[in-house]
Design a protein around this motif. Sequence first.
Motif, PDB file in Angstrom:
ATOM      1  N   ARG A   1     -27.904  11.192   5.120  1.00  0.00           N
ATOM      2  CA  ARG A   1     -27.620  11.945   3.898  1.00  0.00           C
ATOM      3  C   ARG A   1     -26.550  13.011   4.117  1.00  0.00           C
ATOM      4  N   THR A   2     -26.391  13.459   5.349  1.00  0.00           N
ATOM      5  CA  THR A   2     -25.412  14.517   5.642  1.00  0.00           C
ATOM      6  C   THR A   2     -24.346  14.033   6.624  1.00  0.00           C
ATOM      7  N   ARG A   3     -24.175  12.734   6.707  1.00  0.00           N
ATOM      8  CA  ARG A   3     -23.272  12.146   7.698  1.00  0.00           C
ATOM      9  C   ARG A   3     -21.838  12.641   7.481  1.00  0.00           C
ATOM     10  N   PRO A   4     -21.228  13.262   8.497  1.00  0.00           N
ATOM     11  CA  PRO A   4     -19.847  13.743   8.328  1.00  0.00           C
ATOM     12  C   PRO A   4     -18.834  12.608   8.410  1.00  0.00           C
ATOM     13  N   GLU A   5     -17.613  12.910   7.987  1.00  0.00           N
ATOM     14  CA  GLU A   5     -16.514  11.953   8.084  1.00  0.00           C
ATOM     15  C   GLU A   5     -15.442  12.495   9.016  1.00  0.00           C
ATOM     16  N   LEU A   6     -14.725  11.570   9.603  1.00  0.00           N
ATOM     17  CA  LEU A   6     -13.560  11.890  10.430  1.00  0.00           C
ATOM     18  C   LEU A   6     -12.457  10.918  10.051  1.00  0.00           C
ATOM     19  N   ILE A   7     -11.287  11.453   9.727  1.00  0.00           N
ATOM     20  CA  ILE A   7     -10.125  10.617   9.440  1.00  0.00           C
ATOM     21  C   ILE A   7      -9.280  10.542  10.701  1.00  0.00           C
ATOM     22  N   ALA A   8      -8.950   9.316  11.108  1.00  0.00           N
ATOM     23  CA  ALA A   8      -8.122   9.102  12.299  1.00  0.00           C
ATOM     24  C   ALA A   8      -6.843   8.391  11.884  1.00  0.00           C
ATOM     25  N   ALA A   9      -5.721   8.952  12.293  1.00  0.00           N
ATOM     26  CA  ALA A   9      -4.414   8.358  12.022  1.00  0.00           C
ATOM     27  C   ALA A   9      -3.747   8.025  13.343  1.00  0.00           C
ATOM     28  N   VAL A  10      -3.190   6.826  13.442  1.00  0.00           N
ATOM     29  CA  VAL A  10      -2.430   6.449  14.634  1.00  0.00           C
ATOM     30  C   VAL A  10      -1.011   6.127  14.192  1.00  0.00           C
ATOM     31  N   ASP A  11      -0.037   6.599  14.964  1.00  0.00           N
ATOM     32  CA  ASP A  11       1.352   6.364  14.573  1.00  0.00           C
ATOM     33  C   ASP A  11       2.221   6.224  15.807  1.00  0.00           C
ATOM     34  N   HIS A  12       3.324   5.532  15.620  1.00  0.00           N
ATOM     35  CA  HIS A  12       4.336   5.357  16.667  1.00  0.00           C
ATOM     36  C   HIS A  12       5.673   5.648  16.000  1.00  0.00           C
TER      37      HIS A  12
ATOM     38  N   PRO B   1       0.832  -1.208   0.000  1.00  0.00           N
ATOM     39  CA  PRO B   1       0.000   0.000   0.000  1.00  0.00           C
ATOM     40  C   PRO B   1       0.866   1.257   0.000  1.00  0.00           C
ATOM     41  N   TYR B   2       0.271   2.391  -0.359  1.00  0.00           N
ATOM     42  CA  TYR B   2       0.972   3.665  -0.244  1.00  0.00           C
ATOM     43  C   TYR B   2       1.224   3.945   1.244  1.00  0.00           C
ATOM     44  N   PRO B   3       2.440   4.367   1.590  1.00  0.00           N
ATOM     45  CA  PRO B   3       2.758   4.583   3.011  1.00  0.00           C
ATOM     46  C   PRO B   3       1.848   5.579   3.703  1.00  0.00           C
ATOM     47  N   ASP B   4       1.387   6.609   2.961  1.00  0.00           N
ATOM     48  CA  ASP B   4       0.555   7.629   3.609  1.00  0.00           C
ATOM     49  C   ASP B   4      -0.910   7.193   3.759  1.00  0.00           C
ATOM     50  N   GLN B   5      -1.205   5.931   3.396  1.00  0.00           N
ATOM     51  CA  GLN B   5      -2.543   5.387   3.597  1.00  0.00           C
ATOM     52  C   GLN B   5      -2.587   4.362   4.730  1.00  0.00           C
ATOM     53  N   VAL B   6      -1.421   4.003   5.252  1.00  0.00           N
ATOM     54  CA  VAL B   6      -1.342   2.955   6.269  1.00  0.00           C
ATOM     55  C   VAL B   6      -1.661   3.532   7.647  1.00  0.00           C
ATOM     56  N   ASN B   7      -2.428   2.776   8.429  1.00  0.00           N
ATOM     57  CA  ASN B   7      -2.843   3.177   9.778  1.00  0.00           C
ATOM     58  C   ASN B   7      -3.686   4.451   9.766  1.00  0.00           C
ATOM     59  N   ILE B   8      -4.423   4.612   8.678  1.00  0.00           N
ATOM     60  CA  ILE B   8      -5.336   5.738   8.491  1.00  0.00           C
ATOM     61  C   ILE B   8      -6.740   5.166   8.331  1.00  0.00           C
ATOM     62  N   CYS B   9      -7.666   5.572   9.167  1.00  0.00           N
ATOM     63  CA  CYS B   9      -9.045   5.111   9.037  1.00  0.00           C
ATOM     64  C   CYS B   9      -9.953   6.292   8.722  1.00  0.00           C
ATOM     65  N   ARG B  10     -10.762   6.123   7.686  1.00  0.00           N
ATOM     66  CA  ARG B  10     -11.798   7.112   7.361  1.00  0.00           C
ATOM     67  C   ARG B  10     -13.104   6.616   7.982  1.00  0.00           C
ATOM     68  N   PHE B  11     -13.583   7.335   8.976  1.00  0.00           N
ATOM     69  CA  PHE B  11     -14.792   6.953   9.690  1.00  0.00           C
ATOM     70  C   PHE B  11     -15.992   7.768   9.224  1.00  0.00           C
ATOM     71  N   ALA B  12     -17.151   7.129   9.222  1.00  0.00           N
ATOM     72  CA  ALA B  12     -18.415   7.848   9.169  1.00  0.00           C
ATOM     73  C   ALA B  12     -18.848   8.138  10.595  1.00  0.00           C
ATOM     74  N   VAL B  13     -19.239   9.388  10.862  1.00  0.00           N
ATOM     75  CA  VAL B  13     -19.764   9.767  12.172  1.00  0.00           C
ATOM     76  C   VAL B  13     -21.272   9.570  12.127  1.00  0.00           C
ATOM     77  N   LEU B  14     -21.787   8.718  12.997  1.00  0.00           N
ATOM     78  CA  LEU B  14     -23.173   8.264  12.894  1.00  0.00           C
ATOM     79  C   LEU B  14     -24.138   9.260  13.527  1.00  0.00           C
ATOM     80  N   ASP B  15     -24.400  10.332  12.797  1.00  0.00           N
ATOM     81  CA  ASP B  15     -25.412  11.277  13.259  1.00  0.00           C
ATOM     82  C   ASP B  15     -26.790  10.802  12.793  1.00  0.00           C
ATOM     83  N   ALA B  16     -27.791  11.579  13.050  1.00  0.00           N
ATOM     84  CA  ALA B  16     -29.162  11.134  12.796  1.00  0.00           C
ATOM     85  C   ALA B  16     -29.496  11.054  11.315  1.00  0.00           C
ATOM     86  N   ASP B  17     -28.879  11.877  10.491  1.00  0.00           N
ATOM     87  CA  ASP B  17     -29.236  11.967   9.082  1.00  0.00           C
ATOM     88  C   ASP B  17     -28.138  11.360   8.220  1.00  0.00           C
TER      89      ASP B  17
END
Length: 305
Positions: A128-139, A110-126
Amino acid sequence: MPILLPVLTCNYEGGGLNKATLRYRFDGLQNTLSRAPKRPALILFCEAKNYGAAGNTGLYQAAEAITDVLGTPYAALLGRGDRGPITPAIFYDPGLLLPRFWIDRGEVDPYPDQVNICRFAVLDADARTRPELIAAVDHFPGDHPQARVKAAARLHRWAKDRTPVIVGGDLNEQPSGEHYPPWNPEPCTPLVRRRKARHVGGAWVHSSDALDSLVGTWNPVTGVRDDGIGFHLLSELAWIASGHTMRIQPTVIDKPGEVPLTIDHLLVNDALLPHVIPTSFRTLVAPSGTQEGSDHIAVYAELRM
């Protein structure tokens, strides 16, 4: 309606693996998590040692231990690493977040800048307008400043991403700035100096190049950072919100021959900055006598999405 997302990052030493018994203990991790002001929606975890062995046994035991102490089910994602078996991991509340993208450990090259990166959907009520949050963890590597500079470069592309991004982990380095714990490399052991400092003009100086490449270099004259690429330290945002009165605490336990430094961090990009609650930031220091099972101290903050 905005959703509150508490976030915590911790380096749980060796993942809780007992070298003598080869069994995991999570009581120290549970002690840490129990001190979080609110139940974390997202845990950015370092040193998931051998968690992928034997059918992800360690990973699932950790998720169960987290579930037990926090009182709601947690799901787990095991990351990848190039520094032996202490890979990062992400634990999350599936009632609040669901993954949309995660590079599986079996994916080839994989591309190194894609590893340990999660694109999450934030589960709001709608939906159709659900926001996203990208979380990266690194050591980041602990052995040399230049190795950390290379590791930090992997995250550069996410600084100006239009999606909110949070980065957490043991970055093995303290940023520049006199508002962080002061330290002089000279009295430290030669090994610590080699790992945490640079030799410049015949003297050892604190190395902050990797962190500063993400957040900018502290300018003591203007009191702001210069040449930042778009990341911000939550510890610093909290310090600013306090009117510069908050003491930024070390995140490693004091050891002989070393100096306690702030090396475990939460960072946000420009897109996430409006969603940060700066006053929520905490370093979750253990009460005297509490057994944490780790030489690092977790840090915590809250987002409102």
